[in-house]
Design an enzyme around this catalytic site. Structure first.
Site, short mmCIF file in Angstrom:
data_model
loop_
_atom_site.label_atom_id
_atom_site.label_comp_id
_atom_site.label_asym_id
_atom_site.label_seq_id
_atom_site.Cartn_x
_atom_site.Cartn_y
_atom_site.Cartn_z
N CYS A 269 108.34 42.37 -51.12
CA CYS A 269 107.76 42.78 -52.41
C CYS A 269 106.48 43.58 -52.22
O CYS A 269 106.17 44.47 -53.01
CB CYS A 269 107.49 41.57 -53.28
SG CYS A 269 106.36 40.36 -52.54
N HIS B 10 103.69 36.90 -54.72
CA HIS B 10 104.52 38.05 -55.07
C HIS B 10 103.64 39.23 -55.47
O HIS B 10 102.62 39.06 -56.12
CB HIS B 10 105.42 37.65 -56.24
CG HIS B 10 106.49 38.63 -56.57
ND1 HIS B 10 107.33 39.19 -55.63
CD2 HIS B 10 106.88 39.16 -57.76
CE1 HIS B 10 108.19 40.00 -56.22
NE2 HIS B 10 107.93 40.01 -57.51
N ASN C 252 108.44 44.77 -61.84
CA ASN C 252 108.85 43.83 -60.81
C ASN C 252 109.87 44.48 -59.89
O ASN C 252 110.28 45.63 -60.11
CB ASN C 252 109.44 42.58 -61.48
CG ASN C 252 109.35 41.35 -60.61
OD1 ASN C 252 108.99 41.42 -59.43
ND2 ASN C 252 109.68 40.20 -61.18
#
Length: 368
Positions: free
Chosen positions: A44, A301, A322
């Site tokens: 990520c 994240h 995201n």
């Protein structure tokens, strides 16, 4: 009869005031490339930072370029391996990283479009690093005990096996580039990007190394008070700058499925607040620090802040891109998460942004 109808109407309004489903309206919407999925990987940090750089390229010169996330990953793993082996196993080795790792990779190795390096081998349709990570982990652990003179070549061989050969030259829109000349073409100035955070273990306005597991490269961050941290995020968005975000998403009230991230004032509202407006907790600097020190807040994240929305009561939320894909059966809002101000105050570890997007006061205090 009229009195009864009026009373019923009053009760209906009162009830709806306590259980309103979210209705969002755009406040600020900045340009970014489409939401994609990081697949079965822990990368990520590269998806967040690469998306951020894509938006910066568009802001600077109006070009839409789909950059390769995996090119940065391929060039960061050898650095992680070196750090782990040379510290004889007394360090972190894993899939994680931070925003500055992409900046470091770009500075050392340049950047490439995804058309030049997908990070997938022939026939592969989605990213999956499970086996690659397993082999790399075994390799570095073995060499942390007694290093093989050829261990770096072995690391590269594993990366090539699962991600493909490294790129030294390629053609894009009819022109030939190296990764570094491609970086130059985009007009990105990597030294213009800074990371700010807000914790009390280091003096405010200092530049310090934040002690979190994925900071394997010991990158420094500028420390500012919490109110100023949030004010800088708002200032950047107002000026047309997006931000790369490192945050904790382990809370039950962070939901990709519902596309919302909130901090309920009452624990009893944890379920309802995912679909209905409920009061949120007031987040102080002291509470934020306590939650960080007791590990309720960790760097789980990384994502990309690209705008703001508000609900029908006027509550503001950050529009956060995201990297869990955009399948409507799995995620809401096309893969974007609407993150409340209290959630950002509590759970944002740090943000990376162009230094020109900072408040004048902050730039002066940080001598930027």
């Amino acid at each position: 009869m009229k009195k009864y109808v009026a009373s019923l109407a009053f009760l209906t309004v009162a009830f709806s005031g306590f259980s309103q489903k979210y209705e969002f309206q755009t406040v600020k919407d900045l340009e970014c490339e489409p939401v994609i999925s990081q697949g079965q990987t822990g990368t990520c940090w590269s998806f967040s930072s690469t998306s951020f750089l894509e938006s910066e390229i568009y802001r600077i010169n109006g070009k839409h370029i789909d950059l390769s996330e995996m090119y940065n990953v391929r060039h960061t793993y050898p650095k992680k391996a070196w750090n782990y082996i040379m510290r004889q196993g007394n360090a972190q080795f894993g899939e994680g990283g931070l925003n500055h790792d992409v900046i470091n990779s770009a500075r050392d190795f340049g950047i490439v479009p995804v058309s030049a390096f997908s990070g997938m081998t022939e026939g592969q349709k989605a990213h999956n690093h499970a086996q690659m990570v397993k082999e790399l982990d075994a390799l570095v652990k073995e060499n942390a005990k007694k290093p093989d003179p050829a261990w770096q070549n072995k690391v590269d061989a594993v990366l090539e096996k699962y991600m493909g050969k490294d790129v030294t030259g390629f053609t894009y829109e009819g022109k030939t580039y190296t990764p570094k000349s491609f970086l130059e073409m985009t007009k990105l100035k990597l030294n213009d990007y800074v990371t700010i955070t807000s914790f009390t273990q280091s003096p405010f306005y200092s530049n310090f190394i934040l002690d979190i597991p994925d900071n394997f490269s010991y990158g420094k961050m500028y420390n500012v008070p919490l109110d100023e941290f949030i004010a800088n995020i708002n200032n950047a968005l107002d000026k047309g700058y997006t931000l790369a975000l490192d945050a904790d998403v382990s809370e039950r009230t962070f939901s990709g499925k519902y596309g919302i991230a909130v901090v309920p004032q009452n624990e009893a509202d944890e379920k309802l607040i995912l679909t209905e407006i409920k009061p949120e907790k007031e987040i102080t600097q002291q509470f934020r620090q306590a939650e960080f020190e007791n590990f309720n807040t960790t760097d789980d994240h990384l994502m990309h802040i690209v705008g703001k929305v508000k609900d029908q009561k006027g509550n503001v939320y950050y529009k956060v891109k995201n990297s869990w894909g955009s399948d409507p059966e799995k995620v809401a809002n096309g893969g974007f998460v609407y993150m409340s101000v209290p959630y950002m105050r509590l759970k944002a570890i740090s943000v990376m942004v162009h230094k020109k997007a900072l408040l004048s006061k902050t730039k002066k205090e940080l001598d930027l």
